[in-house]
Structure formats: C-alpha cells, structure tokens
Write a protein that holds these residues in place. Structure first.
Motif, PDB file in Angstrom:
ATOM      1  N   SER A  30      49.230  31.774  14.012  1.00  0.00           N
ATOM      2  CA  SER A  30      48.490  31.988  15.251  1.00  0.00           C
ATOM      3  C   SER A  30      49.394  32.015  16.473  1.00  0.00           C
ATOM      4  O   SER A  30      48.966  32.418  17.556  1.00  0.00           O
ATOM      5  N   PRO A  89      57.078  35.798  12.102  1.00  0.00           N
ATOM      6  CA  PRO A  89      55.803  35.421  12.714  1.00  0.00           C
ATOM      7  C   PRO A  89      55.433  33.981  12.370  1.00  0.00           C
ATOM      8  O   PRO A  89      55.744  33.481  11.288  1.00  0.00           O
ATOM      9  N   GLY A 147      56.688  36.192  19.856  1.00  0.00           N
ATOM     10  CA  GLY A 147      57.186  37.519  20.236  1.00  0.00           C
ATOM     11  C   GLY A 147      57.650  37.549  21.684  1.00  0.00           C
ATOM     12  O   GLY A 147      58.701  38.117  22.005  1.00  0.00           O
ATOM     13  N   GLN A 148      56.887  36.909  22.582  1.00  0.00           N
ATOM     14  CA  GLN A 148      57.284  36.831  23.988  1.00  0.00           C
ATOM     15  C   GLN A 148      58.575  36.040  24.147  1.00  0.00           C
ATOM     16  O   GLN A 148      59.455  36.407  24.949  1.00  0.00           O
ATOM     17  N   GLY A 171      52.095  35.734  18.645  1.00  0.00           N
ATOM     18  CA  GLY A 171      52.153  36.404  19.945  1.00  0.00           C
ATOM     19  C   GLY A 171      53.092  35.699  20.903  1.00  0.00           C
ATOM     20  O   GLY A 171      53.927  36.343  21.553  1.00  0.00           O
ATOM     21  N   GLU A 172      52.968  34.378  20.982  1.00  0.00           N
ATOM     22  CA  GLU A 172      53.856  33.613  21.866  1.00  0.00           C
ATOM     23  C   GLU A 172      55.308  33.720  21.409  1.00  0.00           C
ATOM     24  O   GLU A 172      56.223  33.834  22.223  1.00  0.00           O
TER      25      GLU A 172
END
Length: 514
Positions: A109, A106, A115-116, A112-113
């Motif tokens: 912040s 990770p 992970g995509q 999320g991006e």
C-alpha cells in the motif's frame, strides 16, 4: 492494541524482582557465576556488534522485560509504523522515515509514496554528483537548525574519509550572527554553494541566516543566486521568491530528527557522492529489516530499548553518557540528544494523561579519550551511577603507527575499570566498580555502518517510547519559547515591558543598556 507499561502484570513482576534481587546485583559476581554471560548478552546486528554483558541485568530481568514488551503490544506498534498507520496521533501523521531508505521494489500500500521517494532521491543525487564534479564550487554552507543541521553535520564529519577532495563543508544553525559571520569570513561568493534547509521556508532562525547569507553574497560580488543557492523545502513558491530555482522537497511523515535520509541529507550526498549516500541508506534499511522481523530475544534495538526502561524506571538512572572512541563521531552525542530527548522527553501518554514514571534520560558525552580527562572522574567515583556507551571502530582509516591500538586499549580499559573497580582502604583511590556500560564495535566507519548505527538508535528510542505509551514523534515542547520570542523581539527596540513578569522585564532592561 497497545498497553502502557505500568499497567501490565510484567511491570509488577519486574518491581518485585528488582527489590528482591536486582537492587543488589553485582557484575563481578555475575561473570564469576556464569562463564557464558558474554555470549548470552552480546550479539551481532547489521554492520555492528554489541556487548550488553556489562549491564546490571540478569536472565530473569531480561525474561520479564521481554514479557513486558509483549504485554504492551510492542510488535503491533512496530507493525503499525511499517504499515504506514498514523501513529503520530497528535499531528495525525504517519511515521515513515524507514521508507526513505527502502529499496526500489513496491511496498504494498506504500508503493505510491515509495515511488515519490525514489523520484526525489534520484533527482537529488544527480544534482549532488553534478555539483561534486564542479570544481569551481569549493565550499558548501548548509543553513538549517535542529534536524536540518544535526544529522547532516554529524554524518558529514563522521564520513570525512569519503568526502570529495577540494570540497569544504560548513554548517550554520545558530541565529547568533557570530556563527554565520565566522563562516562567511573565509569564503568567496563565486566558489560557494548555500543550502537553505527548512521544510516550510519560514523557520525563524534559518531564514534570518539565509537572508543574511544572501545579502553577503550580493554585497561581495555574487551574481547568480539561482546557481549558488538551493533549497531543501516543500515551499517552492517561497524559495522562488527568494531567488532559488533548485529545490528538493520531503513529506509531512518525515520528522525533523529523522530527516537526514531525505532531501535534508543533500550535504551528505554532496560530501560522499550518490554511491556513498545509497550505502548509508542501505545500512539503515538493513537495520530496519532486523528491527521489523527479528524475534524480540535477538532484536538489538528492542533489547536496548528494554534496557533503557529497566534503568530509567527501576534503577532510577536519570542520564546516559555516549563515548564514541573515534574523533569523526564527535557530533554523534549531540545528534543523539535531539533524537532521544526530543522524541521521548514527554510527560503525558497518548491519551494525554500525566505519567507516574520517568521517560527520557538526559543524554550527553564527548569522544574518548577526551572524555576520560574531563568527566570520567564522575563516572568512576561520583555519587551517581551513569550508564555509559562505548562506540569503537576496529579498523583505523589512517596509517599513524601506534595510535589506534592506544585508542582501543583505552576504550577496553575504561569499560573494564568501570565494572571491576579497585579497593582502597583510604577511600580516595577506591573505585566502587559495578558501573554499567554497553560496548558497540563497528569494523570500519563506512557509510553503511553509520547508517545502521543511526537506525539502531532510532528504533531503540521507538521501543522505549512505545512501552512508555507516549508519542515519540511530536515536539510541542519547542513551540512555546518560539511564540514568546516573537513578542519579546520588538520590545528590545521599544523598551516596552507591559505585561511581562518582573524577571523578564528586568533582564530586558539590562540587555538594552549601553
């Protein structure tokens, strides 16, 4: 807060130093006076070594350039990019191509991006490995333009040693039908995979070539578009209407000239496999970490970017030549042209104010030793001084006796000759010398080394753009011609010249004759 370079105290000090000392700087005298010059102006970075010692720079100029970087807020600009801030102000976008090569852990912040990114990467590489294993597919045709062509084409050629046996790769970018027709001439539809690379699936040149390829496929007996066509796009619906069911997307924070690390890199993955592609990403990521965390004094992209500012704005050099001494890097100069000139070929700063100084130099070049027998005459004896960059690879990937030693000897000799020159009273055989060059050494041309080299140039361009106070991540300059072309194209059929300037009207009439 960032400050434009010409508004800093260091800029004024650099101007004074240049006029007082640097204008008369002589490399030969510098080496004679300082036995440690090579050690000071050379360094290792991830996967490569760089010798900057044959550049027209002394310790004082370098010290002032580092001060310039600090006064401009370069580190804050670097941190803003890696934090995902929207530094592409004119398009209100983040600039996060570095995320495409980040590890699976990770990223705060940006988790999320990230992970995509890895979901798409895993799917793309699984598809690439499956198609590599499919021996009925012998030819892959990538149809794209700009960043959807130059990066993948350059990388596939550069990594030819690692390309899967039995696979041939073709790249079509030009809307000139001669290019596509020449590629199709040697293909069989049942053995061909077409990749349509367009983020919006609307790029005019790409879609013209895509529709022509589809017509050829169907007229030549092809029967399964879904199997023989894949799209690198975010417009899944348009691809589906075309007949394509296999799509891989990317994000608006990926600029075209920074996109080879994304799904646009599918032809690279098809060529060198998932393991090779991940090594390419790893090399770039290592350079990202070097750029992000290394102090300015040993930060190679920063040192190169500062040197570019020094040459462009103080010495007044308007171009830079790239000489890769490895035939597989033949498309690297073209790739770097887009990377630097599309990024930094800007005339206004972030506030929209016209700049009082020059920005991007013109980049150009050819592989050595071909360039030696073409334009090196001008580099050695011409009236303009053009900084030259040599890129050499220590270990050859062939076993032809004697060739690689001759190649490396030529690279070393040319760099030496540019610096030392040769006296001749008659003039015609006089070499003035004191011509600057940078020398990069890669141990081997591997995916990891290539990834590091490309990322080095990316961050170098970022550095000079940040100091100039421009937005290196938009490209509005390519739009106007496209808009006008949409108006002119139907006029070639109708002959209507109403509202055109006299030159365009006259040329249109001439082109309609016959």
């Amino acid at each position: 807060m960032t400050v434009r370079c010409d508004r800093t105290p260091a800029w004024q000090e650099l101007r004074k130093h240049f006029e007082a000392t640097a204008r008369q700087f002589d490399l030969r005298q510098a080496f004679a006076a300082d036995p440690g010059r090579f050690a000071h102006f050379s360094q290792s970075a991830p996967a490569l070594f760089a010798d900057l010692s044959k550049n027209l720079i002394d310790a004082k100029a370098e010290e002032l350039l580092f001060a310039l970087a600090r006064q401009c807020g370069l580190q804050a600009r670097i941190d803003a990019m890696f934090a995902g801030e929207r530094i592409n102000a004119t398009e209100d976008r983040a600039v996060m191509h570095f995320l495409l090569r980040a590890g699976a852990a990770p990223a705060g912040s940006l988790a999320g991006e990230l992970g995509q990114v890895h979901t798409t990467l895993d799917a793309m590489l699984a598809y690439a490995d499956a198609m590599r294993a499919d021996h009925t597919i012998t030819d892959v045709v990538n149809i794209g333009i700009g960043g959807s062509d130059l990066g993948p084409q350059m990388a596939v050629l550069a990594l030819d040693e690692f390309v899967a046996p039995g696979k041939r790769f073709h790249f079509v970018s030009n809307v000139d039908g001669h290019e596509l027709a020449g590629v199709l001439k040697g293909l069989a539809p049942e053995h061909t995979l077409f990749l349509i690379a367009s983020k919006t699936f609307t790029t005019a040149e790409t879609m013209a070539n895509a529709h022509s390829a589809k017509r050829w496929f169907e007229q030549s007996g092809g029967t399964d578009i879904a199997r023989h066509f894949a799209a690198l796009t975010t417009n899944v619906e348009a691809a589906r209407e075309f007949g394509i069911s296999t799509t891989f997307g990317f994000w608006d924070w990926v600029g075209g000239r920074y996109s080879l690390w994304s799904a646009i890199g599918l032809p690279i993955a098809l060529a060198i496999g998932s393991e090779g592609f991940r090594a390419l990403l790893a090399g770039a990521h290592a350079m990202d970490e070097h750029f992000r965390n290394t102090p300015l004094e040993r930060n190679l992209p920063v040192r190169l970017g500062l040197l570019d500012v020094w040459y462009r704005n103080f010495h007044g050099f308007t171009s830079r030549s790239i000489a890769p001494y490895h035939s597989a890097l033949k498309r690297l100069p073209a790739y770097l042209q887009q990377l630097e000139m599309e990024s930094n070929g800007k005339r206004v700063d972030l506030a929209g104010d016209v700049l009082p100084f020059g920005t991007s130099p013109v980049l150009w070049g050819e592989p050595g030793t071909n360039g030696q027998h073409a334009y090196f005459q001008m580099l050695h004896q011409g009236t303009d001084v053009v900084p030259l960059e040599f890129i050499a690879v220590r270990d050859a990937s062939h076993d032809l006796a004697g060739h690689h030693a001759k190649l490396l000897a030529n690279a070393l000799a040319q760099a030496q000759a540019l610096m030392v020159g040769k006296e001749d009273a008659g003039g015609h055989r006089h070499f003035p010398g004191n011509r600057p060059s940078t020398f990069f050494v890669l141990e081997k041309l591997t995916p990891q080394a290539l990834g590091a080299l490309i990322a080095l140039y990316e961050h170098r361009v970022f550095t000079s753009g940040a100091l100039w106070g421009i937005n290196s991540f938009d490209q509005w300059g390519v739009e106007l011609g496209k808009v006008l072309a949409r108006d002119i194209e139907p006029r070639l059929s109708s002959g209507d010249v109403a509202g055109l300037d006299a030159s365009t009207a006259g040329l249109l009439a001439r082109l309609r004759q016959g």
